[in-house]
Design an enzyme around this catalytic site. Sequence first.
Site, PDB file in Angstrom:
ATOM      1  N   TRP A 148       0.831  -1.207   0.000  1.00  0.00           N
ATOM      2  CA  TRP A 148       0.000   0.000   0.000  1.00  0.00           C
ATOM      3  C   TRP A 148       0.864   1.254   0.000  1.00  0.00           C
ATOM      4  O   TRP A 148       0.520   2.263  -0.616  1.00  0.00           O
ATOM      5  CB  TRP A 148      -0.912   0.011   1.230  1.00  0.00           C
ATOM      6  CG  TRP A 148      -1.688   1.295   1.375  1.00  0.00           C
ATOM      7  CD1 TRP A 148      -2.845   1.632   0.747  1.00  0.00           C
ATOM      8  CD2 TRP A 148      -1.330   2.427   2.188  1.00  0.00           C
ATOM      9  NE1 TRP A 148      -3.240   2.894   1.125  1.00  0.00           N
ATOM     10  CE2 TRP A 148      -2.324   3.406   2.003  1.00  0.00           C
ATOM     11  CE3 TRP A 148      -0.273   2.700   3.052  1.00  0.00           C
ATOM     12  CZ2 TRP A 148      -2.302   4.633   2.647  1.00  0.00           C
ATOM     13  CZ3 TRP A 148      -0.244   3.931   3.696  1.00  0.00           C
ATOM     14  CH2 TRP A 148      -1.243   4.879   3.497  1.00  0.00           C
ATOM     15  N   HIS A 149       2.006   1.201   0.683  1.00  0.00           N
ATOM     16  CA  HIS A 149       2.854   2.380   0.787  1.00  0.00           C
ATOM     17  C   HIS A 149       3.518   2.757  -0.524  1.00  0.00           C
ATOM     18  O   HIS A 149       3.931   3.910  -0.694  1.00  0.00           O
ATOM     19  CB  HIS A 149       3.923   2.176   1.869  1.00  0.00           C
ATOM     20  CG  HIS A 149       3.411   2.368   3.258  1.00  0.00           C
ATOM     21  ND1 HIS A 149       2.776   1.364   3.964  1.00  0.00           N
ATOM     22  CD2 HIS A 149       3.422   3.448   4.090  1.00  0.00           C
ATOM     23  CE1 HIS A 149       2.426   1.819   5.156  1.00  0.00           C
ATOM     24  NE2 HIS A 149       2.801   3.082   5.253  1.00  0.00           N
ATOM     25  N   GLY A 150       3.653   1.835  -1.432  1.00  0.00           N
ATOM     26  CA  GLY A 150       4.277   2.191  -2.696  1.00  0.00           C
ATOM     27  C   GLY A 150       4.536   0.984  -3.567  1.00  0.00           C
ATOM     28  O   GLY A 150       4.618  -0.149  -3.098  1.00  0.00           O
ATOM     29  N   PHE A 168       1.762   8.504  -0.637  1.00  0.00           N
ATOM     30  CA  PHE A 168       1.267   7.148  -0.511  1.00  0.00           C
ATOM     31  C   PHE A 168      -0.236   7.057  -0.733  1.00  0.00           C
ATOM     32  O   PHE A 168      -0.779   5.993  -0.823  1.00  0.00           O
ATOM     33  CB  PHE A 168       1.609   6.569   0.875  1.00  0.00           C
ATOM     34  CG  PHE A 168       3.078   6.615   1.176  1.00  0.00           C
ATOM     35  CD1 PHE A 168       4.013   6.346   0.189  1.00  0.00           C
ATOM     36  CD2 PHE A 168       3.516   6.927   2.440  1.00  0.00           C
ATOM     37  CE1 PHE A 168       5.371   6.382   0.472  1.00  0.00           C
ATOM     38  CE2 PHE A 168       4.875   6.954   2.732  1.00  0.00           C
ATOM     39  CZ  PHE A 168       5.799   6.683   1.743  1.00  0.00           C
TER      40      PHE A 168
END
Length: 466
Positions: free
Chosen positions: A320-322, A466
């Site tokens: 999810w963060h990248g 993000f």
Amino acid sequence: MSFLSVEFALCFVLFFALYWSVRPFPRLQNGLLLIASYGILASFSWYAAAAIAGYTLFTYVMSLLIWRQASKRWLIFAMLAAVINLAVFKYFDFFRSSVQSVLTGLGLDVLLPGMEILIPLGISFYTFHSVSYLVDLYKNKLQPVSLPTYALYLAFFPSVVAGPINRAQHLLPQILPDQPRNLEQSARAYVLILLGIAKVYWLSAFLADTWANPVFANPLEYNSLDVLLGLYAYALQLFLNFSGYTDLVTGVALLLGFKLPVNFNAPYLANNLRDFWQRWHISLSTWIRDYIYIPLGGNRDGFTRTQINLMLAMLISGLWHGASYNFILWGAIHGFGVVLLNVADQYFGRNALTNKLPLLAGFITVQYVCFAWIFFRSPTWEGSLEFLTALGSNLQIPLQFNAPWYLAGFFILWRLYPLLAKLPNGLTCLLQRTPWVVQPILVVLIAWGLITLAPAGIPGFIYANF
């Protein structure tokens, strides 16, 4: 329009006056909030405003089908559409390049098409907001709302850029109050705004410019102790930047009569990784627990399956963060650490080290978290390896930052952390003793001083990426 800019401050003062001038009419206030939210998104990019508008219309239609037909297939279809939408915008190029590498490695002469896709601002956060609404609607935990109300829920400007992640059951009742809203916690709001400015504009930017950015840019040029200093500086920079943003928007929301969820609770005081994730980015960790970990089975199917579910949840958190392998590895490191902690509990008793040696347990936890930040911060796998190499084998290079003294300072700061965590409440009590007319004047003067002493330029919000 950055939330730290003079333009935003001036616009907010004017909006604040207009907003509270129509206090007897909450629906009119909501209309103003919706216009302001889309206006702020459009100030960053008309594309961002159009993207959330289209997504809002689609998911609202899905919500009506879910509610009227009480059919799980519409919920599944809406969830798939939300995931596909997020994947196309955030992960298309990542998966395309990965598949392309596999095909090339197999000797297949296949060229996959590429697309230049601009990621809409806040897409991760309003996607999570929509999932909360659709799932809770299906479970009959709430009633359907009108399209303007739903649109404001997704686009509410204090939290759409970089969180915190709102739950439908928490924010929707505030959007549709039974009576006019009240400005009840102005002193706390002012303190949070000042702390947010100090953290993001001053402290976080100083740590980034002085140590974190130079070291991560060229780790092999620095002594191992300087590299360690850069890592600690980044760990503190990230916390100050993100918690500072949360403080800032929480204060802004309070001035509008809204309460956002708590997102941080002194995370670097955690005594183990479970405790850390109950303190860090709380709105994300609880969202993943409720909408990913528990639906996967949670802890209902035995110890081994529980650990698999935990690892999957942490991998998803990393992704999810990248869109990079480094973020996936970061999630895996945290997942492995939590699983290892759970295994240790089976053999030595729950929180054995924490109970016997809390200081050592806390120190080990911070070191583990900082180690994982290497992969979170480094843009590439090669960059992470360079950082690890420099950290482990560069003691012969002359010191550039006088690192031993600053490292001692970081340790002292960590030990003083319990006192610093009480600072917001103390400052709020102090400000409440001043006349309410004086409070905004005092806040403006302090804010001006903080910005004047801060490094040049307007710092960005890390989690907005993000």
